[in-house]
Design a protein around this motif. Sequence first.
Motif, PDB file in Angstrom:
ATOM      1  N   GLY A 128       2.015  -4.765  -7.878  1.00 58.07           N
ATOM      2  CA  GLY A 128       1.748  -4.097  -7.276  1.00 58.07           C
ATOM      3  C   GLY A 128       2.098  -5.064  -5.894  1.00 58.07           C
ATOM      4  O   GLY A 128       2.200  -5.332  -5.065  1.00 58.07           O
ATOM      5  N   ALA A 129       2.492  -3.908  -5.294  1.00 57.87           N
ATOM      6  CA  ALA A 129       3.127  -3.975  -4.137  1.00 57.87           C
ATOM      7  C   ALA A 129       3.050  -2.931  -2.890  1.00 57.87           C
ATOM      8  O   ALA A 129       2.579  -2.322  -2.680  1.00 57.87           O
ATOM      9  CB  ALA A 129       5.159  -4.071  -4.063  1.00 57.87           C
ATOM     10  N   ILE A 130       2.553  -3.564  -1.679  1.00 59.81           N
ATOM     11  CA  ILE A 130       2.232  -3.075  -0.449  1.00 59.81           C
ATOM     12  C   ILE A 130       3.479  -3.173   0.503  1.00 59.81           C
ATOM     13  O   ILE A 130       3.525  -4.797   0.682  1.00 59.81           O
ATOM     14  CB  ILE A 130       1.526  -3.606   0.082  1.00 59.81           C
ATOM     15  CG1 ILE A 130      -0.231  -3.332  -0.932  1.00 59.81           C
ATOM     16  CG2 ILE A 130       0.678  -2.897   1.246  1.00 59.81           C
ATOM     17  CD1 ILE A 130      -1.304  -3.480  -0.608  1.00 59.81           C
ATOM     18  N   VAL A 131       4.080  -2.539   0.736  1.00 54.42           N
ATOM     19  CA  VAL A 131       4.522  -2.773   2.817  1.00 54.42           C
ATOM     20  C   VAL A 131       4.320  -1.427   3.768  1.00 54.42           C
ATOM     21  O   VAL A 131       3.752  -0.020   3.528  1.00 54.42           O
ATOM     22  CB  VAL A 131       6.382  -1.864   1.879  1.00 54.42           C
ATOM     23  CG1 VAL A 131       6.271  -0.220   1.831  1.00 54.42           C
ATOM     24  CG2 VAL A 131       6.901  -2.337   3.545  1.00 54.42           C
ATOM     25  N   SER A 132       4.387  -1.823   4.642  1.00 51.53           N
ATOM     26  CA  SER A 132       3.889  -1.542   6.172  1.00 51.53           C
ATOM     27  C   SER A 132       5.417   0.374   5.904  1.00 51.53           C
ATOM     28  O   SER A 132       6.341   0.707   5.461  1.00 51.53           O
ATOM     29  CB  SER A 132       4.694  -1.606   7.321  1.00 51.53           C
ATOM     30  OG  SER A 132       4.468  -0.539   8.721  1.00 51.53           O
ATOM     31  N   ALA A 133       4.482   1.631   6.314  1.00 50.44           N
ATOM     32  CA  ALA A 133       4.969   3.070   6.117  1.00 50.44           C
ATOM     33  C   ALA A 133       5.739   3.213   7.684  1.00 50.44           C
ATOM     34  O   ALA A 133       6.382   4.812   7.557  1.00 50.44           O
ATOM     35  CB  ALA A 133       4.223   4.316   5.569  1.00 50.44           C
ATOM     36  N   ASP A 134       5.977   2.456   8.198  1.00 53.72           N
ATOM     37  CA  ASP A 134       6.355   2.386   9.765  1.00 53.72           C
ATOM     38  C   ASP A 134       7.797   2.813   9.957  1.00 53.72           C
ATOM     39  O   ASP A 134       8.374   2.118  11.111  1.00 53.72           O
ATOM     40  CB  ASP A 134       5.713   1.993  11.134  1.00 53.72           C
ATOM     41  CG  ASP A 134       5.549   0.502  10.824  1.00 53.72           C
ATOM     42  OD1 ASP A 134       6.383   0.066   9.795  1.00 53.72           O
ATOM     43  OD2 ASP A 134       4.572  -0.364  11.784  1.00 53.72           O
ATOM     44  N   GLY A 135       8.362   1.953   9.037  1.00 58.47           N
ATOM     45  CA  GLY A 135       9.287   1.125   8.085  1.00 58.47           C
ATOM     46  C   GLY A 135      10.117  -0.577   8.910  1.00 58.47           C
ATOM     47  O   GLY A 135      11.224  -0.608   8.765  1.00 58.47           O
ATOM     48  N   ASN A 136       8.878  -0.657   9.810  1.00 57.14           N
ATOM     49  CA  ASN A 136       9.668  -2.398  10.024  1.00 57.14           C
ATOM     50  C   ASN A 136       9.089  -3.635   8.049  1.00 57.14           C
ATOM     51  O   ASN A 136       9.763  -4.509   9.275  1.00 57.14           O
ATOM     52  CB  ASN A 136       8.343  -2.709  10.932  1.00 57.14           C
ATOM     53  CG  ASN A 136       6.947  -3.086  10.392  1.00 57.14           C
ATOM     54  OD1 ASN A 136       6.831  -3.023   9.198  1.00 57.14           O
ATOM     55  ND2 ASN A 136       5.954  -2.676  11.397  1.00 57.14           N
ATOM     56  N   GLY A 137       8.839  -2.961   7.834  1.00 57.79           N
ATOM     57  CA  GLY A 137       9.626  -3.833   6.298  1.00 57.79           C
ATOM     58  C   GLY A 137       8.259  -4.860   6.225  1.00 57.79           C
ATOM     59  O   GLY A 137       8.252  -5.687   5.060  1.00 57.79           O
TER      60      GLY A 137
END
Length: 428
Positions: free
Chosen positions: A111-120
């Motif tokens: 499971g991976a988690i990434v910011s949803a503002d596009g900053n990676g």
Amino acid sequence: MTEKQITFNAKTHALDNNDNFSPDGRFLCYDTRYMVFNTNLANSKSVEKVAIATGEETVLWQPESISGENAAPGVAAVSYHPTENKVVFIHGPLLEEVDERGYYDIRNRNGAIVSADGNGEFSIADLRDVATDRPTTPGAQRGGTHRHEYSRNGERIGFTYDDFLQQDYDRTIGYMEASNSAPEGFSHYFAVLVKPVKKGESKPGEIEKAYGDSWVDSMGSKRAFIGKVRAENGVDYKTSLFIAEIPGSVEITSAYSGDANTYPNPPKGVEIRRLTHSTSDEGIVRGSYSGKQIAYLSKDEKGISQVFIIHVDGSDRSDDMKKRPMQVTDYATDASNVRWHPSDEWLFSISGGKVYASYIGSSADFGKSILLTPDDLNREALVVSPDGKSLAYNVDLPNATASRIINGEENNEYKQIFILELHDVLSL
């Protein structure tokens, strides 16, 4: 009602029937499966979001990848956090890990988690540890987690799970939560919720496979699922509705993560209850917003899959008829993609490619269904906005100028996202 197409370009926008709406209802997240070589999620190369108002698309995570019959890393099946601006999704081995881990597979993903503002801003939530010369690291998984879903309070992530070290066990379900005891370098502690019996070795009433799971209550203390269970005759199987309960006294670190010869065990105190003894319960089950009822699919007397509901403390063998399952729909073709309206008085589902709303309030109108989309588009992957005012779904549409080769054949259809604004249609 207003139906509006919001994506148009020659690219997959797969919602996958997850929690795709952002907390504020302004965006939808999706993956880009079915774009390269075949339909294996290994070839999904990015997770993205689209602004509903403008159609602007933003790539949230797109690692370097290999495509082909075997591919990596595979990033797909994305869901929003219920209150924070981030998403969780499947992530297979990075390219530099392929030599050691192998390619993407159901038993080779995290499971991976990434910011949803596009900053990676990115992290892997669960450690994958497949060592055979020592016990599995406490809090690690040894295979692959899939279809990650936050509880509505954001504290837990539920998922299905496939073990790599003990492949004579079928799929099961589990959860993870942020913990100071998580493996070093990782944020979440992993545990299974159901330890299935080895494939083919179950006795009557024992579960060999758990799947189709979803949180029932907002606190993440109940996770309902479909269990493949041995029938009373000791030969056949049934697929029935179960619920895993995680009492407040349960400590996730009491789970045993297993070793090379031992399958993981759930945390101490987790309880499994059987709600139905059906032979044909199916689909992804869904808990109501109040946490008091569960919606699921099961076949009617004609063999058609319909929407049913049952109280969380109910049973098809209860002496109280109100606690027994109730059939909601009476479709001519199979139901799918059942979802709740936040009011808990309506259920949405798809039949024959059309979207319906079915009333389940306590009145003579129980089971009345309203057709929301009367044309012939074939809709799928239904999701509901947090405020209940709009629906989103996928439709496969041809593109006049673009195509790609999928499974050896040219294909010009791409999954597009549609929005249906409900306005005041949900009234009787």
